[in-house]
Design a protein around this motif. Structure first.
Motif, mmCIF file in Angstrom:
data_model
loop_
_atom_site.group_PDB
_atom_site.id
_atom_site.type_symbol
_atom_site.label_atom_id
_atom_site.label_comp_id
_atom_site.label_asym_id
_atom_site.label_seq_id
_atom_site.Cartn_x
_atom_site.Cartn_y
_atom_site.Cartn_z
ATOM 1 N N ALA A 28 0.871 -1.162 0.097
ATOM 2 C CA ALA A 28 0.107 -0.034 -0.009
ATOM 3 C C ALA A 28 0.743 1.195 0.024
ATOM 4 C CB ALA A 28 -1.112 0.053 1.332
ATOM 5 N N GLY A 29 1.838 1.279 -0.844
ATOM 6 C CA GLY A 29 2.803 2.441 -0.638
ATOM 7 C C GLY A 29 4.003 2.728 0.208
ATOM 8 N N ALA A 30 3.908 1.654 0.984
ATOM 9 C CA ALA A 30 4.869 1.852 2.268
ATOM 10 C C ALA A 30 5.811 0.704 1.931
ATOM 11 C CB ALA A 30 4.114 1.600 3.600
ATOM 12 N N TYR A 31 7.084 0.870 2.324
ATOM 13 C CA TYR A 31 8.321 -0.144 2.497
ATOM 14 C C TYR A 31 8.035 -0.842 3.843
ATOM 15 C CZ TYR A 31 10.175 1.860 -1.567
ATOM 16 O OH TYR A 31 10.605 2.587 -3.098
ATOM 17 N N TRP A 32 8.353 -1.986 3.574
ATOM 18 C CA TRP A 32 8.394 -3.309 5.019
ATOM 19 C C TRP A 32 9.590 -3.857 4.678
ATOM 20 C CZ3 TRP A 32 4.492 -3.760 8.760
ATOM 21 C CH2 TRP A 32 3.221 -3.092 8.477
ATOM 22 N N VAL A 33 10.475 -4.171 5.826
ATOM 23 C CA VAL A 33 11.672 -4.840 5.761
ATOM 24 C C VAL A 33 11.606 -5.843 6.923
ATOM 25 C CG1 VAL A 33 13.193 -2.886 4.974
ATOM 26 C CG2 VAL A 33 12.886 -3.335 7.362
ATOM 27 N N PRO A 34 12.235 -7.072 6.547
ATOM 28 C CA PRO A 34 12.371 -8.132 7.755
ATOM 29 C C PRO A 34 13.475 -7.725 8.768
ATOM 30 C CG PRO A 34 13.259 -8.758 5.691
ATOM 31 C CD PRO A 34 12.816 -7.570 5.319
ATOM 32 N N ILE A 35 13.197 -7.548 9.768
ATOM 33 C CA ILE A 35 14.351 -7.418 10.964
ATOM 34 C C ILE A 35 14.186 -8.460 12.245
ATOM 35 C CG2 ILE A 35 15.519 -5.714 12.843
ATOM 36 C CD1 ILE A 35 14.440 -3.429 10.793
ATOM 37 N N ASP A 36 15.236 -9.497 12.314
ATOM 38 C CA ASP A 36 15.051 -10.252 13.293
ATOM 39 C C ASP A 36 13.760 -11.152 13.134
ATOM 40 O OD1 ASP A 36 17.295 -9.334 14.480
ATOM 41 O OD2 ASP A 36 16.410 -8.113 15.951
ATOM 42 N N GLY A 37 13.404 -11.266 12.101
ATOM 43 C CA GLY A 37 12.434 -12.462 11.792
ATOM 44 C C GLY A 37 11.073 -11.746 11.785
ATOM 45 N N LEU A 38 10.685 -10.436 12.234
ATOM 46 C CA LEU A 38 9.680 -9.770 11.963
ATOM 47 C C LEU A 38 9.541 -8.707 10.718
ATOM 48 C CD1 LEU A 38 8.901 -9.382 15.768
ATOM 49 C CD2 LEU A 38 7.933 -11.121 14.506
ATOM 50 N N CYS A 73 17.101 4.948 8.595
ATOM 51 C CA CYS A 73 17.233 5.070 7.309
ATOM 52 C C CYS A 73 17.067 3.811 6.146
ATOM 53 C CB CYS A 73 18.683 5.748 6.621
ATOM 54 S SG CYS A 73 19.172 7.106 7.304
ATOM 55 N N PHE A 74 16.477 4.094 5.090
ATOM 56 C CA PHE A 74 16.322 2.920 4.110
ATOM 57 C C PHE A 74 16.322 3.288 2.622
ATOM 58 C CE2 PHE A 74 13.238 0.859 1.334
ATOM 59 C CZ PHE A 74 14.046 -0.769 1.415
ATOM 60 N N VAL A 75 17.202 2.646 1.973
ATOM 61 C CA VAL A 75 17.622 2.946 0.589
ATOM 62 C C VAL A 75 16.869 1.803 -0.214
ATOM 63 C CG1 VAL A 75 19.376 3.241 -1.181
ATOM 64 C CG2 VAL A 75 19.693 4.260 1.183
ATOM 65 N N PRO A 76 15.889 1.962 -0.859
ATOM 66 C CA PRO A 76 15.540 0.847 -1.824
ATOM 67 C C PRO A 76 16.549 0.342 -2.562
ATOM 68 C CG PRO A 76 14.238 2.695 -2.236
ATOM 69 C CD PRO A 76 14.954 3.125 -1.272
ATOM 70 N N ALA A 77 16.394 -0.789 -3.371
ATOM 71 C CA ALA A 77 17.181 -1.486 -4.403
ATOM 72 C C ALA A 77 17.194 -0.603 -5.608
ATOM 73 C CB ALA A 77 16.898 -2.822 -4.576
ATOM 74 N N ASP A 78 15.971 0.010 -5.990
ATOM 75 C CA ASP A 78 15.996 0.957 -7.165
ATOM 76 C C ASP A 78 16.199 2.338 -7.020
ATOM 77 O OD1 ASP A 78 13.529 1.240 -5.825
ATOM 78 O OD2 ASP A 78 12.162 0.766 -7.020
ATOM 79 N N ALA A 79 16.732 2.665 -5.835
ATOM 80 C CA ALA A 79 16.846 4.118 -5.678
ATOM 81 C C ALA A 79 17.635 4.596 -6.878
ATOM 82 C CB ALA A 79 17.702 4.395 -4.482
ATOM 83 N N VAL A 80 17.467 5.773 -7.380
ATOM 84 C CA VAL A 80 18.107 6.331 -8.426
ATOM 85 C C VAL A 80 18.736 7.812 -8.096
ATOM 86 C CG1 VAL A 80 17.172 4.920 -10.570
ATOM 87 C CG2 VAL A 80 16.269 6.976 -9.800
#
Length: 80
Positions: A28-38, A73-80
């Motif tokens: 839904a337009g938000a980034y989510w990342v796995p950290i320590d299994g969650l 901070c978070f940099v997505p893989a496709d950041a240009v």
């Protein structure tokens, strides 16, 4: 030093060596990342855009403060 928008309450990113390469999901337009299994939602203020991504993989900077994950901070893989 990698910085987002510089909000005073943010924990600053320190260096690329302090980041963690990560998988991520877009929900839904938000980034989510796995950290320590969650899965954790990345705050919009933490997303770094238009700075490029020299490693080609997503990178997240976070700290564990008294059992709570704070994503600075978070940099997505496709950041240009």
């Amino acid at each position: 030093m990698v910085q987002g928008r510089g909000e005073p309450e943010r924990v600053p990113c320190c260096d690329i060596s302090d980041g963690h390469r990560t998988a991520y999901d877009l929900r839904a337009g938000a980034y989510w990342v796995p950290i320590d299994g969650l899965w954790w939602q990345v705050p919009e203020r933490a997303v770094i855009r238009n700075q490029g991504n020299p490693v080609g993989e997503a990178v997240v900077w976070y700290v564990n403060l008294r059992g709570s994950i704070v994503i600075s901070c978070f940099v997505p893989a496709d950041a240009v």
